[in-house]
Design a protein around this motif. Structure first.
Motif, PDB file in Angstrom:
ATOM      1  N   GLU A 217      40.259  42.251  40.228  1.00  0.00           N
ATOM      2  CA  GLU A 217      39.038  41.642  40.731  1.00  0.00           C
ATOM      3  C   GLU A 217      38.751  40.324  40.009  1.00  0.00           C
ATOM      4  O   GLU A 217      38.527  40.307  38.796  1.00  0.00           O
ATOM      5  N   VAL A 218      38.753  39.253  40.774  1.00  0.00           N
ATOM      6  CA  VAL A 218      38.489  37.917  40.243  1.00  0.00           C
ATOM      7  C   VAL A 218      37.526  37.210  41.180  1.00  0.00           C
ATOM      8  O   VAL A 218      37.647  37.328  42.408  1.00  0.00           O
ATOM      9  N   GLY A 219      36.572  36.492  40.618  1.00  0.00           N
ATOM     10  CA  GLY A 219      35.670  35.688  41.428  1.00  0.00           C
ATOM     11  C   GLY A 219      36.048  34.219  41.339  1.00  0.00           C
ATOM     12  O   GLY A 219      36.240  33.688  40.246  1.00  0.00           O
ATOM     13  N   VAL A 220      36.165  33.568  42.479  1.00  0.00           N
ATOM     14  CA  VAL A 220      36.508  32.145  42.535  1.00  0.00           C
ATOM     15  C   VAL A 220      35.370  31.410  43.233  1.00  0.00           C
ATOM     16  O   VAL A 220      34.960  31.782  44.331  1.00  0.00           O
ATOM     17  N   VAL A 221      34.870  30.364  42.598  1.00  0.00           N
ATOM     18  CA  VAL A 221      33.753  29.593  43.143  1.00  0.00           C
ATOM     19  C   VAL A 221      34.118  28.119  43.210  1.00  0.00           C
ATOM     20  O   VAL A 221      34.636  27.561  42.236  1.00  0.00           O
ATOM     21  N   THR A 222      33.863  27.534  44.349  1.00  0.00           N
ATOM     22  CA  THR A 222      33.915  26.084  44.474  1.00  0.00           C
ATOM     23  C   THR A 222      32.470  25.627  44.586  1.00  0.00           C
ATOM     24  O   THR A 222      31.812  25.870  45.603  1.00  0.00           O
ATOM     25  N   GLY A 223      31.966  25.029  43.518  1.00  0.00           N
ATOM     26  CA  GLY A 223      30.546  24.725  43.425  1.00  0.00           C
ATOM     27  C   GLY A 223      30.182  23.395  44.036  1.00  0.00           C
ATOM     28  O   GLY A 223      31.037  22.697  44.609  1.00  0.00           O
ATOM     29  N   PRO A 224      28.904  23.024  43.924  1.00  0.00           N
ATOM     30  CA  PRO A 224      28.468  21.695  44.365  1.00  0.00           C
ATOM     31  C   PRO A 224      29.302  20.618  43.681  1.00  0.00           C
ATOM     32  O   PRO A 224      29.487  20.655  42.472  1.00  0.00           O
ATOM     33  N   SER A 225      29.830  19.706  44.430  1.00  0.00           N
ATOM     34  CA  SER A 225      30.804  18.753  43.911  1.00  0.00           C
ATOM     35  C   SER A 225      30.304  18.000  42.685  1.00  0.00           C
ATOM     36  O   SER A 225      29.271  17.335  42.722  1.00  0.00           O
ATOM     37  N   GLY A 226      31.024  18.128  41.596  1.00  0.00           N
ATOM     38  CA  GLY A 226      30.761  17.359  40.391  1.00  0.00           C
ATOM     39  C   GLY A 226      29.587  17.807  39.561  1.00  0.00           C
ATOM     40  O   GLY A 226      29.299  17.202  38.537  1.00  0.00           O
ATOM     41  N   ARG A 227      28.893  18.868  39.941  1.00  0.00           N
ATOM     42  CA  ARG A 227      27.714  19.269  39.182  1.00  0.00           C
ATOM     43  C   ARG A 227      28.108  19.737  37.798  1.00  0.00           C
ATOM     44  O   ARG A 227      28.959  20.602  37.644  1.00  0.00           O
TER      45      ARG A 227
END
Length: 280
Positions: A217-227
């Motif tokens: 189980e791994v969580g991958v997040v692509t967040g708000p760009s450059g925050r």
């Protein structure tokens, strides 16, 4: 307002309002340190004391001292003036010694280690992060703007466990991004659910995905760009409770320069590094 009027207002406040619960200084420092990481990875050390100062700026239901708005005593019938209290609820007189938290010997005066085994573990994590820099990227040394070291490491006490933060810039074709690792030892109070864990990173949020990697189980997040200097990260909790966040960004934490054209690591490589034993 003169001195006597201020003294009367303070006494009225104490007699008309219930005494607030005592602040747990260690909790306040941990909360502030986590908030500091969110603001900037390169300047997080030593900012925890801000929380302690803010809590003294205002009293419930009152105006602000020194804020230019004057003093507004609470409405209602006046109460007889009484002497200001001179003791804690426990009966102990506040002193520097009995109000400051007790830090380990390797942390001289605060929660950040400046020697000892945990400090050295932070150094080791930094060296490991440098070693896994992708081919074609360089990791500059020295200092950036405001004499802040490009290569950064820190070990801090957070409640009942130690946490480590290391980061390095990655340079390619005159463009600069970054990669960083944050590790929390077993005993941490971070969320158990992998996506709640991932989206808790620095409070940035974002949409979490759970890639299928053989039951891990791994969580991958692509967040708000450059925050906050990060664009994508992976969160993983090892079976022993160790939590690893591995993040990458197209640019550094507000340090200027030209951003990278693309992220240095693939998602598969981030997951591989986060779930392996390299950063434990």
């Amino acid at each position: 307002m003169d001195e006597n009027e201020l003294r009367t207002a303070l006494r009225a406040t104490i007699t008309q309002h219930a005494e607030p619960p005592p602040m747990e200084s260690r909790t306040a420092l941990v909360t502030a340190r986590r908030a500091a990481r969110r603001r900037t990875v390169l300047a997080c050390a030593g900012t925890a004391v801000v929380v302690l100062g803010v809590t003294l700026a205002a009293l419930p239901g009152q105006g602000y001292l020194g804020g230019g708005t004057g003093w507004a005593p609470a409405a209602g019938p006046s109460a007889p003036a009484e002497a200001l209290p001179t003791a804690f609820p426990s009966g102990a007189v506040p002193t520097e010694e009995n109000t400051k938290p007790s830090w380990p010997a390797e942390a001289s005066g605060d929660a950040t280690a400046d020697s000892g085994v945990h400090y050295q573990h932070g150094v080791a994590l930094l060296e490991k992060l440098i070693e896994v820099a992708p081919a074609g990227y360089t990791v500059p040394n020295g200092t950036g703007p405001e004499d802040i070291p490009w290569r950064y490491h820190q070990a801090t006490v957070e409640g009942d466990h130690w946490a480590y933060l290391v980061s390095v810039p990655l340079v390619k074709d005159g463009r600069t991004g970054q990669v960083l690792v944050e590790v929390h030892e077993p005993g941490n109070d971070l969320p158990a659910d992998v996506c709640e864990l991932a989206t808790s990173f620095w409070g940035i949020g974002g949409a979490c995905e759970k890639p299928d990697i053989g039951g891990t189980e791994v969580g991958v997040v692509t967040g708000p760009s450059g925050r906050d200097g990060v664009d994508q990260w992976v969160a993983y909790r090892h079976p022993d409770g160790t939590v690893v966040f591995l993040a990458q960004g197209l640019s550094t934490s507000g340090e200027g320069g030209t951003p990278l054209k693309s992220l240095p690591f693939t998602v598969d490589r981030l997951v591989e590094l986060a779930t392996g034993g390299l950063f434990k």
